[in-house]
Design a protein around this motif. Structure first.
Motif, mmCIF file in Angstrom:
data_model
loop_
_atom_site.group_PDB
_atom_site.id
_atom_site.type_symbol
_atom_site.label_atom_id
_atom_site.label_comp_id
_atom_site.label_asym_id
_atom_site.label_seq_id
_atom_site.Cartn_x
_atom_site.Cartn_y
_atom_site.Cartn_z
ATOM 1 N N LYS A 30 -12.037 22.747 -32.824
ATOM 2 C CA LYS A 30 -12.321 24.253 -33.016
ATOM 3 C C LYS A 30 -12.626 24.963 -32.100
ATOM 4 O O LYS A 30 -12.510 26.193 -32.037
ATOM 5 C CB LYS A 30 -14.064 23.767 -33.495
ATOM 6 C CG LYS A 30 -14.322 25.132 -34.390
ATOM 7 C CD LYS A 30 -16.413 25.074 -35.093
ATOM 8 C CE LYS A 30 -17.071 26.139 -35.671
ATOM 9 N NZ LYS A 30 -17.857 26.071 -35.454
ATOM 10 N N ASN A 31 -12.466 24.787 -31.304
ATOM 11 C CA ASN A 31 -12.830 25.023 -29.844
ATOM 12 C C ASN A 31 -10.494 25.943 -29.510
ATOM 13 O O ASN A 31 -11.013 27.157 -28.957
ATOM 14 C CB ASN A 31 -13.193 24.774 -28.363
ATOM 15 C CG ASN A 31 -14.622 25.149 -28.673
ATOM 16 O OD1 ASN A 31 -14.981 25.583 -29.124
ATOM 17 N ND2 ASN A 31 -15.130 23.744 -27.360
ATOM 18 N N ASP A 38 -9.034 26.156 -31.894
ATOM 19 C CA ASP A 38 -8.547 26.930 -32.743
ATOM 20 C C ASP A 38 -9.090 28.701 -32.560
ATOM 21 O O ASP A 38 -8.494 29.633 -32.724
ATOM 22 C CB ASP A 38 -8.671 26.117 -34.144
ATOM 23 C CG ASP A 38 -8.154 25.101 -34.807
ATOM 24 O OD1 ASP A 38 -7.027 24.645 -34.380
ATOM 25 O OD2 ASP A 38 -9.237 24.764 -35.878
ATOM 26 N N LEU A 39 -10.283 28.213 -32.286
ATOM 27 C CA LEU A 39 -10.745 29.780 -31.977
ATOM 28 C C LEU A 39 -10.048 30.491 -31.130
ATOM 29 O O LEU A 39 -10.000 31.641 -30.823
ATOM 30 C CB LEU A 39 -12.066 29.660 -31.199
ATOM 31 C CG LEU A 39 -13.660 29.228 -32.325
ATOM 32 C CD1 LEU A 39 -14.310 28.947 -31.744
ATOM 33 C CD2 LEU A 39 -13.314 30.244 -33.277
#
Length: 804
Positions: free
Chosen positions: A132-133, A135-136
């Motif tokens: 997730k990090n 992707d962010l």
């Protein structure tokens, strides 16, 4: 227990007969209040108020003992339920213990089985967090990359000067990416640079607009000059077409048999069609191309910056200031030299404004353009009024008028109202013509003062065309042989050129000024030029510069040519004014140079009479009492005839026949009057028959001279010419007649002696009578018979004396 005791105590108390009824009532009230949960405060206050709290305490204690039995019964009932509940709990406790051991076993098995799964789950959660990090981070980097691409694109547009696209990039960054930008540093940079970019674009566009304002002034001046030049060319084409039309009309009027003509319509010039056909800002239609791109670019950029209304006002104010500066008339340069630049600048200004109005997308409104035009018209009218009031030269005023009328034609095509300008021009019509008359007066005076009173010699055909044909002075359609000696002097074509120039200048001033029918005005001033200026100048010339017969004859010949020239002047004025010649001929007046023409002929006649008087002095040598008839006439008559024959041979080369006839008639009448005057004068004391017959011979010589003028005179005109000396002829006929007393007969006198005055007849008859027949005759003749003619004369004299 206490409750049961209390009950028993109360029952025993109640059963006792010794308790006071009041105490029982209080006890009941307190019990009721406590049971109902009411406030016991009033009972307490009452008890303490009476000073007997023991009663209250006694009642309370009694109430408490009365409730103990009830409490005991309730407790007993609840105790059984409690015992049963305790038993149930004990059985439940054993179940719980067995459940606890089962759960413990299950927990041990579960932990042994789930421990590897939990470690895997922890690894999965950690991996998901990392993903997730990432992707962010990728999303943030992608966002920043897109922002930087837009920033780079905006920088490229700024460097290339494509400010609109740069602003679109900036607007996209601000609206779509600014709030979502994850980088605070980048966001702060954008927040600082975007206003700076917009300010930079505004400054650059304003600079370009300012440069355009400077450039458009030069373009406007050239544009105005070109537009006015096109209007002048169009006017010239219209004039040529109008000339062809008039020629066709005249030809059709003169000959309708084989007259075929066609009028070719001129196509609209490129200037006129271009005005309506072009809507682009950078093309002006035809030859009037001018670039409005910087203006529209600046307007578009300001609209993008949400400053459209501000730019509209800024544009209007700057153009208003430019127009005001265009109104400044230089005091260092004469207006005659600067008027074309002045009016061309204004014309170009409003041509540009018309294009901006039609293609600017609301940059300027029609009302604003009309306001600027009204201001310009007011200022131009004021400038024209001021400059016209100072001008003292007609040509200068005409030049400015022509240019202003062309300005009006040019701007009328764009829908501007120019009536006020044309009214100013019309208002100065009289001043212009007065100046023009003054200029012509000077030119005519100079032309007349330079006249040498000699016939004009023309060596080439172009000279004949320039001096004769151009003014329709020819008396024949046949071109003469060259060198050709004209019957007039150089004064005639010089004055004709001046008058023709006056007509053309007058028509030029009157035409294209809003007035369609101006022939009457031109004709009025032409009459003044001919009747006041030229006629007075000719009269002055005749009175001051004509000193000889040849000069007087030349002036009289010139006047006859002027008569034909005046016909040409009025036809030429009608032709230029667009009036059919038949209408001009219908309204033609008398010859405007009649005074000078009569004066010239009178002067010539007067000088000829003086010459004749010189010869007539020879009458003193005539022997009036001689008995011999002079053969071949008297000497004076021979001299007169020699002079007259010389005069006629010379005058026929110069004077028109009708002028020569009038002059000769005056001269012959003067000769007759001179002879009659001599006969009646003191010079002649007596007349003999031979002297009368000698006079008869003299008159016969005059008759022969008159008859020899056959090429000049017809038979009828010769008879009319003889009437000039009819007085002396009738006098001689009367004296030679056998019955002179018939003169007193009215019928005979009217038929044969109507030109004689009876006093002159009496005087001459007295001198002609034979002295021997008078009362003073000699006595030797008394016995002889009296002459019948003398007797008739005596009767005539007597009758005439009676009449007098």
């Amino acid at each position: 227990m206490q409750s049961s005791k209390g009950r028993r105590k109360v029952g025993s108390t109640t059963a006792g007969a010794g308790i006071d009824s009041a105490e029982k009532l209080d006890e009941l009230l307190i019990s009721s209040a406590i049971c109902n949960g009411e406030d016991l405060g009033p009972f307490v206050r009452k008890t303490f108020g009476t000073g007997k709290p023991e009663t209250l305490l006694h009642h309370l204690k009694f109430f408490a003992r009365s409730k103990e039995s009830e409490i005991e019964e309730v407790c007993k009932a609840h105790y059984q339920d409690f015992i049963h509940a305790v038993d149930d709990l004990k059985s439940l406790l054993s179940d719980v213990e067995s459940l606890k051991s089962a759960l413990s076993d299950s927990n041990s098995k579960l932990q042994s089985v789930a421990a590897p799964l939990l470690s895997s789950l922890d690894s999965l959660v950690e991996a998901q967090t990392v993903s997730k990090n990432v992707d962010l981070a990728i999303g943030a980097v992608t966002h920043c990359v897109r922002v930087m691409e837009l920033v780079s694109r905006a920088n490229q547009h700024l460097q290339s000067g494509n400010f609109y696209m740069a602003l679109k990039c900036v607007d996209s960054i601000e609206s779509d990416f600014m709030e979502k930008t994850p980088s605070s540093t980048l966001k702060r940079m954008l927040e600082n640079r975007i206003p700076a970019i917009r300010s930079y674009v505004e400054r650059k566009v304003n600079k370009e607009f300012g440069d355009w304002l400077v450039e458009i002034r030069v373009v406007s001046r050239n544009l105005g000059q070109l537009a006015i030049g096109e209007a002048s060319a169009a006017r010239q084409r219209e004039e040529e077409l109008r000339i062809k039309q008039r020629q066709a009309e005249e030809q059709s009027r003169l000959s309708l048999r084989d007259c075929v003509y066609a009028l070719n319509e001129e196509e609209d010039d490129e200037f006129g069609s271009g005005h309506e056909g072009s809507d682009g800002g950078s093309s002006g239609g035809g030859l009037l191309g001018f670039d409005l791109t910087p203006l529209y670019r600046a307007y578009h950029i300001h609209q993008t910056l949400s400053l459209g209304d501000t730019f509209k006002q800024y544009y209007y104010n700057n153009r208003d200031l430019q127009l005001t500066s265009d109104f400044q008339v230089s005091t260092m340069t004469p207006f005659l030299e600067s008027h074309q630049t002045f009016f061309a600048q204004i014309a170009g200004f409003f041509i540009v404004e018309d294009r901006v109005l039609r293609t600017g997308g609301g940059l300027i409104s029609k009302l604003e353009v009309e306001t600027l035009w009204d201001t310009a018209v007011t200022k131009m009218c004021a400038v024209l009024e001021d400059q016209f009031s100072r001008m003292q030269t007609a040509n200068h005023l005409l030049l400015i008028k022509d240019y202003v009328s062309l300005l009006g034609v040019s701007l009328r095509r764009y829908g501007y109202a120019v009536d006020s300008l044309l009214e100013v021009l019309s208002k100065h019509r009289d001043k212009y013509h007065e100046l023009l008359l003054s200029d012509c007066r000077k030119q005519i005076t100079e032309a007349l003062s330079a006249d040498k009173f000699e016939q004009m010699l023309m060596k080439k055909e172009y000279e004949y065309s320039m001096n004769v044909l151009s003014f329709q002075l020819q008396t024949s359609e046949i071109v003469p042989a060259f060198p050709f000696i004209a019957p007039f002097s150089t004064t005639v074509p010089d004055c004709c050129r001046i008058v023709r120039s006056f007509i053309e200048d007058s028509v030029s001033f009157m035409s294209h000024g809003g007035q369609l029918d101006f022939y009457d005005v031109v004709k009025k001033y032409l009459d003044r030029l001919l009747g006041e200026v030229l006629d007075e100048a000719l009269l002055k010339l005749i009175s001051t510069s004509v000193h000889g017969v040849s000069q007087a004859m030349q002036v009289a010949a010139n006047m006859a040519v002027f008569e034909r020239a005046c016909d040409f002047f009025f036809r030429h004025a009608a032709h230029l004014s667009g009036v059919p010649l038949r209408m001009a001929e219908r309204g033609r007046r008398h010859f405007p140079l009649t005074k000078s023409q009569n004066t010239a002929e009178d002067t010539l006649s007067g000088m000829l009479k003086k010459k004749i008087d010189g010869f007539m002095t020879l009458l003193e040598n005539v022997n009036w009492t001689s008995d011999d008839i002079p053969q071949g006439g008297n000497e004076y008559m021979n001299e007169v005839l020699i002079y007259l024959e010389t005069l006629v041979s010379t005058a026929q080369q110069i004077l028109p026949a009708k002028v020569l006839k009038r002059v000769l008639r005056d001269v012959l009448a003067h000769i007759s009057e001179k002879i009659v005057g001599t006969l009646c004068g003191d010079l002649v004391k007596r007349l003999s028959m031979a002297a009368i017959k000698g006079l008869d011979v003299d008159i016969q010589l005059l008759d022969s001279f008159t008859e020899n003028l056959t090429p000049l005179l017809t038979d009828k005109e010769a008879r009319e010419m003889k009437k000039a000396f009819v007085e002396i002829r009738q006098m001689i006929n009367l004296l030679l007649s056998s019955h002179p007393e018939n003169f007193v007969n009215p019928v005979i006198r009217e038929r044969s002696y109507n030109a004689l005055d009876y006093r002159k007849v009496a005087t001459v008859s007295e001198k002609f009578r034979d002295p021997s027949d008078s009362i003073f005759g000699t006595f030797g003749t008394r016995g002889s018979r009296q002459n019948p003619k003398n007797k008739s004369l005596d009767a005539l004299i007597k009758r005439l004396k009676d009449v007098s």
